[in-house]
Design an enzyme around this catalytic site. Structure first.
Site, PDB file in Angstrom:
ATOM      1  N   ALA A 173       8.913  -3.178   3.939  1.00 31.65           N
ATOM      2  CA  ALA A 173       8.408  -4.557   3.995  1.00 31.65           C
ATOM      3  C   ALA A 173       8.195  -4.965   5.445  1.00 31.65           C
ATOM      4  O   ALA A 173       9.063  -4.765   6.293  1.00 31.65           O
ATOM      5  CB  ALA A 173       9.399  -5.511   3.331  1.00 31.65           C
ATOM      6  N   ALA A 174       7.030  -5.514   5.717  1.00 33.43           N
ATOM      7  CA  ALA A 174       6.715  -5.983   7.075  1.00 33.43           C
ATOM      8  C   ALA A 174       5.395  -6.733   7.032  1.00 33.43           C
ATOM      9  O   ALA A 174       4.624  -6.603   6.079  1.00 33.43           O
ATOM     10  CB  ALA A 174       6.571  -4.796   8.032  1.00 33.43           C
TER      11      ALA A 174
ATOM     12  N   ARG B 235      -8.111   6.778  16.548  1.00 35.11           N
ATOM     13  CA  ARG B 235      -6.876   6.691  15.785  1.00 35.11           C
ATOM     14  C   ARG B 235      -6.644   8.041  15.103  1.00 35.11           C
ATOM     15  O   ARG B 235      -7.581   8.815  14.903  1.00 35.11           O
ATOM     16  CB  ARG B 235      -6.977   5.600  14.692  1.00 35.11           C
TER      17      ARG B 235
ATOM     18  N   TYR C 176       4.483  -6.985  17.193  1.00 38.88           N
ATOM     19  CA  TYR C 176       4.643  -5.968  16.142  1.00 38.88           C
ATOM     20  C   TYR C 176       5.317  -4.718  16.711  1.00 38.88           C
ATOM     21  O   TYR C 176       6.314  -4.219  16.175  1.00 38.88           O
ATOM     22  CB  TYR C 176       3.259  -5.617  15.572  1.00 38.88           C
TER      23      TYR C 176
ATOM     24  N   VAL D  57      -8.182  -1.069   8.971  1.00 36.23           N
ATOM     25  CA  VAL D  57      -9.623  -1.024   9.236  1.00 36.23           C
ATOM     26  C   VAL D  57     -10.404  -0.240   8.165  1.00 36.23           C
ATOM     27  O   VAL D  57     -11.501  -0.647   7.783  1.00 36.23           O
ATOM     28  CB  VAL D  57      -9.896  -0.480  10.665  1.00 36.23           C
TER      29      VAL D  57
ATOM     30  N   PHE E  72       0.822  -1.215   0.000  1.00 33.64           N
ATOM     31  CA  PHE E  72       0.000   0.000   0.000  1.00 33.64           C
ATOM     32  C   PHE E  72       0.861   1.273   0.000  1.00 33.64           C
ATOM     33  O   PHE E  72       0.882   2.040  -0.982  1.00 33.64           O
ATOM     34  CB  PHE E  72      -0.929  -0.104   1.209  1.00 33.64           C
ATOM     35  N   ILE E  73       1.626   1.480   1.056  1.00 33.38           N
ATOM     36  CA  ILE E  73       2.399   2.729   1.144  1.00 33.38           C
ATOM     37  C   ILE E  73       3.539   2.707   0.121  1.00 33.38           C
ATOM     38  O   ILE E  73       3.790   3.704  -0.575  1.00 33.38           O
ATOM     39  CB  ILE E  73       2.950   2.935   2.580  1.00 33.38           C
TER      40      ILE E  73
ATOM     41  N   SER F  45       6.162   2.657  13.804  1.00 27.50           N
ATOM     42  CA  SER F  45       4.713   2.767  13.969  1.00 27.50           C
ATOM     43  C   SER F  45       4.320   3.454  15.269  1.00 27.50           C
ATOM     44  O   SER F  45       5.009   3.331  16.292  1.00 27.50           O
ATOM     45  CB  SER F  45       4.126   1.362  13.970  1.00 27.50           C
TER      46      SER F  45
ATOM     47  N   ILE G 223      12.583 -10.483   1.863  1.00 27.85           N
ATOM     48  CA  ILE G 223      13.724  -9.766   2.458  1.00 27.85           C
ATOM     49  C   ILE G 223      14.402 -10.630   3.519  1.00 27.85           C
ATOM     50  O   ILE G 223      15.489 -10.316   3.975  1.00 27.85           O
ATOM     51  CB  ILE G 223      13.316  -8.406   3.077  1.00 27.85           C
TER      52      ILE G 223
END
Ligand code: NAD
Ligand code: UD1
Length: 316
Positions: free
Chosen positions: A83-84, A220, A152, A196, A19-20, A128, A61
């Site tokens: 990447a995650a 959020r 995370y 979400v 996405f990003i 994050s 990765i």
């Protein structure tokens, strides 16, 4: 001190089909050569711009040898570590497996750059807001105490420290960004662990029931991906952004219930909602103080309403 333009550069975006990362690739493709490494676990090849300047490699990765060889061969100017496994809930189900991707694989990249003395202009790691956890201090400032509540968040915080300390100890230009809740075009709604807003939009368009975990009053700081991409390019190009961490969010707090109402207004439809227990490890309230980023370069970020209108138009 000063600003450089990102052009005629070799750029690596890990997770760039996501996405990003794919929105970032769109922004940088015209003036640069971009390599994307993505295993397509969440990303899609069709998210990426086409052209001779874009080199897509489907690979993990977590393959250290592959990544080290790639880094040495290309000698990238800018590296965006995106990447995650991006879902907090997913890392609670698979803590050890996701740790390898969310932390160890990034450490291998730093180690390769240190050992091979690769001449990188800037490495940006995407951390994050999850690192702040449920610390009651609001808005969350970069100096607020951290309280990681999930594998995370632990991995994001530890990797952010590795990135900053490798920068200071071995003289590598590095920056970490704490993104708040990013939404917008190309966010993948196909996993139950997806962001979400992608799930709310998918449900409202297809007339499906949406499950709210908890009472929907959790808040959020929803930030449009366009503003996140701008923040990344600002931090990459300003030399004073160095060995430090920056919040990336709008500074506005919005509850999940409010955002659902906004979607309903925009779409002129009602969303059918079912309630379930709150997720373990979930954060109750989150929004940021973004003054550190804004004092470097200031721009009006999209409001949630305008951002959602843009997102709905794009998705349709
Ligand atoms: P995303 O899932 O769309 O992007 C992550 C990409 O990484 C995906 O394309 C996925 O296929 C890829 N990937 C996963 N494991 C991989 C592996 N082993 N090897 C190669 N590629 C792999 O998520 P996103 O929202 O674009 O998130 C990008 C980054 O920003 C992540 O590091 C995430 O933790 C971070 N972040 C996101 C948000 C948000 O609200 N979206 C907020 C804070 C931080
Ligand atoms: C999100 C990002 C994470 C990022 C963090 C920064 C994703 C998948 N997660 O995590 O990468 O680091 O922001 O703040 O992009 N919810 C529901 N129903 C659903 C799904 C979610 O009620 O079907 C609730 C969740 O319980 C939570 C809120 O919505 O309270 C947001 O969930 P989610 O989009 O997964 O975001 P975060 O956990 O905040």
């Amino acid at each position: 001190m000063g600003e450089t333009t990102i052009e005629n550069s070799k750029i690596l975006i890990t997770g760039g089909a996501g996405f990003i990362g794919s929105n970032l690739a769109d922004a940088l493709i015209n003036d640069n050569e971009i390599v994307v490494v993505d295993d397509l676990s969440m990303g899609k090849k069709k998210n990426l711009p086409q052209g001779a300047n874009l080199h897509f490699i489907e690979h993990s990765i977590a393959d250290y040898e592959f990544m080290s060889t790639l880094l040495e061969a290309w000698k990238f100017d800018y590296i965006f570590l995106l990447a995650a496994v991006a879902s907090v809930a997913d890392t609670i189900v698979r803590p050890a497996e996701t740790h390898i991707i969310n932390q160890d694989a990034n450490l291998n990249i730093l180690e390769t750059i240190r050992i091979k003395k690769l001449p990188v202009k800037k490495i940006l790691f995407s951390s994050s807001a999850a690192v702040y956890g449920n610390n009651p201090e609001l808005p969350k400032k970069e100096t607020s105490p951290i309280d990681p509540l999930s594998p995370y968040a632990v991995d994001k915080f530890a990797t952010e420290r590795f990135v900053i300390d490798y920068g200071r100890l071995y003289d590598i230009p590095t920056v970490a960004t704490r993104f708040f809740n990013v939404y917008g075009p190309k966010q993948n709604p196909k996993s139950p662990y997806s962001g979400v807003l992608s799930l709310v939009l998918e449900s409202i368009i297809n007339g499906q029931t949406f499950t709210v975990f908890g009472d929907g009053e959790q808040t959020r700081d929803f930030v449009h991906v366009e503003d996140v991409v701008r923040a990344l390019t600002v931090l990459a190009s300003h030399s004073e952004a160095l060995h430090d961490v920056y919040n990336v969010g709008t500074g506005v707090e919005t509850s999940l219930n409010t955002v659902i109402r906004l979607f309903e207004e925009i779409e002129h439809k009602n969303l059918t909602v079912s309630l379930a227990n709150a997720r373990v490890g979930d954060i109750r309230e989150s929004y940021c103080d973004n003054n550190k980023l804004m004092s470097m370069e200031s721009w009006p970020m999209l409001s949630v309403k305008d951002g959602l209108i843009n997102y709905v138009q794009y998705t349709k």
